[in-house]
Design a protein around this motif. Sequence first.
Motif, PDB file in Angstrom:
ATOM      1  N   SER A 186       0.848  -1.199   0.000  1.00  0.00           N
ATOM      2  CA  SER A 186       0.000   0.000   0.000  1.00  0.00           C
ATOM      3  C   SER A 186       0.884   1.251   0.000  1.00  0.00           C
ATOM      4  O   SER A 186       2.076   1.180   0.340  1.00  0.00           O
ATOM      5  CB  SER A 186      -0.878   0.007   1.253  1.00  0.00           C
ATOM      6  N   THR A 187       0.282   2.365  -0.350  1.00  0.00           N
ATOM      7  CA  THR A 187       1.030   3.623  -0.335  1.00  0.00           C
ATOM      8  C   THR A 187       1.529   3.926   1.073  1.00  0.00           C
ATOM      9  O   THR A 187       2.651   4.378   1.269  1.00  0.00           O
ATOM     10  CB  THR A 187       0.126   4.772  -0.822  1.00  0.00           C
ATOM     11  N   ARG A 188       0.675   3.644   2.091  1.00  0.00           N
ATOM     12  CA  ARG A 188       1.100   3.971   3.462  1.00  0.00           C
ATOM     13  C   ARG A 188       2.272   3.108   3.902  1.00  0.00           C
ATOM     14  O   ARG A 188       3.106   3.547   4.680  1.00  0.00           O
ATOM     15  CB  ARG A 188      -0.061   3.882   4.445  1.00  0.00           C
ATOM     16  N   TYR A 196      12.900  -2.165   0.653  1.00  0.00           N
ATOM     17  CA  TYR A 196      11.555  -2.152   1.245  1.00  0.00           C
ATOM     18  C   TYR A 196      11.556  -2.827   2.619  1.00  0.00           C
ATOM     19  O   TYR A 196      10.874  -2.389   3.536  1.00  0.00           O
ATOM     20  CB  TYR A 196      10.577  -2.864   0.304  1.00  0.00           C
ATOM     21  N   VAL A 207      10.232   8.596  12.496  1.00  0.00           N
ATOM     22  CA  VAL A 207       9.742   9.744  11.728  1.00  0.00           C
ATOM     23  C   VAL A 207      10.539  10.987  12.132  1.00  0.00           C
ATOM     24  O   VAL A 207      11.194  11.615  11.312  1.00  0.00           O
ATOM     25  CB  VAL A 207       8.228   9.943  11.941  1.00  0.00           C
ATOM     26  N   ALA A 253       1.957  -0.425   9.105  1.00  0.00           N
ATOM     27  CA  ALA A 253       1.701   0.847   8.412  1.00  0.00           C
ATOM     28  C   ALA A 253       0.321   1.388   8.770  1.00  0.00           C
ATOM     29  O   ALA A 253       0.134   2.596   8.966  1.00  0.00           O
ATOM     30  CB  ALA A 253       1.834   0.634   6.904  1.00  0.00           C
ATOM     31  N   LEU A 275       4.598   1.973   1.762  1.00  0.00           N
ATOM     32  CA  LEU A 275       5.756   2.475   1.011  1.00  0.00           C
ATOM     33  C   LEU A 275       6.305   3.769   1.625  1.00  0.00           C
ATOM     34  O   LEU A 275       7.507   4.000   1.616  1.00  0.00           O
ATOM     35  CB  LEU A 275       5.355   2.723  -0.456  1.00  0.00           C
ATOM     36  N   ILE A 276       5.401   4.585   2.177  1.00  0.00           N
ATOM     37  CA  ILE A 276       5.834   5.866   2.753  1.00  0.00           C
ATOM     38  C   ILE A 276       6.888   5.646   3.847  1.00  0.00           C
ATOM     39  O   ILE A 276       7.848   6.404   3.964  1.00  0.00           O
ATOM     40  CB  ILE A 276       4.620   6.632   3.330  1.00  0.00           C
ATOM     41  N   HIS A 277       6.706   4.605   4.642  1.00  0.00           N
ATOM     42  CA  HIS A 277       7.607   4.381   5.780  1.00  0.00           C
ATOM     43  C   HIS A 277       8.726   3.381   5.484  1.00  0.00           C
ATOM     44  O   HIS A 277       9.465   3.006   6.383  1.00  0.00           O
ATOM     45  CB  HIS A 277       6.815   3.922   7.003  1.00  0.00           C
ATOM     46  N   HIS A 316       6.974   7.025  15.948  1.00  0.00           N
ATOM     47  CA  HIS A 316       7.141   8.386  15.448  1.00  0.00           C
ATOM     48  C   HIS A 316       8.444   9.004  15.960  1.00  0.00           C
ATOM     49  O   HIS A 316       9.204   9.601  15.206  1.00  0.00           O
ATOM     50  CB  HIS A 316       5.942   9.228  15.886  1.00  0.00           C
ATOM     51  N   GLU A 340      10.364  -4.066  -2.920  1.00  0.00           N
ATOM     52  CA  GLU A 340       8.958  -4.413  -2.689  1.00  0.00           C
ATOM     53  C   GLU A 340       8.539  -5.674  -3.460  1.00  0.00           C
ATOM     54  O   GLU A 340       7.584  -6.348  -3.074  1.00  0.00           O
ATOM     55  CB  GLU A 340       8.041  -3.232  -3.040  1.00  0.00           C
ATOM     56  N   ASP A 399      -0.847   4.965  10.794  1.00  0.00           N
ATOM     57  CA  ASP A 399      -1.439   5.835   9.788  1.00  0.00           C
ATOM     58  C   ASP A 399      -2.201   7.004  10.398  1.00  0.00           C
ATOM     59  O   ASP A 399      -2.360   8.055   9.790  1.00  0.00           O
ATOM     60  CB  ASP A 399      -2.373   5.005   8.891  1.00  0.00           C
TER      61      ASP A 399
END
Length: 267
Positions: free
Chosen positions: A3-5, A132, A32, A224, A7-9, A28, A119, A228
């Motif tokens: 998912s995009t979420r 990934y 992050v 993820a 991949l973001i992390h 976080h 991925e 989110d």
Amino acid sequence: MPSTRALIHAPWSASKVSAALRCPRLFHFRYVEKLREPDVMPEARIGKAVHAALEAALQGTATAEAAAVARAALTDEAEQRRFDALATGVDPFLARIGRFRRGRRIQRQLVEYSLAVREDLSATQFYAGDAYYRGVLDTGYLYDEDNLAIVDHKTGVRMAPAIMRDQLEGYLVLAASAFRQVRRFWLGIHWVAERAVEWAEPVDATQVTNRLIPTVLDNIEAAALAVDDGPRTNPGPWCDRCSYRTHCPASHQQRWEPVYDEYEDED
Ligand code: SF4
């Protein structure tokens, strides 16, 4: 497809997945904001030093020298004493590995070996932008053409291997991608304090494909999803071992706020 979420992390690792599922605020802080850990636990420092001693000794440094160099990273006397006790396990481990090596045709020794996949689960470099999922094997041996034995050092109190299953199975997913010739994987946990190595049932390459890869990918998606919504806190017993306790309002509330006694005013 991730998912995009997820991949973001990326890149993910077993410890990153675990942090996300346990406490999004901890995730976080660490991944992050990338805050320096203000309260590194003594166990983490000691464990790192023992890993360094084992790594150097496996690569040929004399045990006493390997231990002395690793010990120098510790400044607290109590931690040094705990390190000294654990470091007595280095020689027995080397002897065990020596016996293992004599009984097999060893193609390659892997020490602190970094692995990563994209991925699509193809192998890539640990620090590559397309990594990934990734991890670092403590020790591994490619042997008898198509076998791989992985040993993970644990310096804490012995616990049920199932608790570490996600981390260990993640290693198998990474190793299966990097070493395509391997048909059979062996996983061992080296309990340093007990001078014991506990082996799991071997896993073949088909099991990695059919069972472990979907599990690892599902766990990443769950992690993820957990982060989110942003950095919500999830206080629990794990707060006692959290390196960010002093930054975390939930930890302060849970640990130090006086408890109001509802009957106090009735006396
Ligand atoms: S102290 Fe607890 S609630 Fe706060 S970040 Fe750490 S694990 Fe999460």
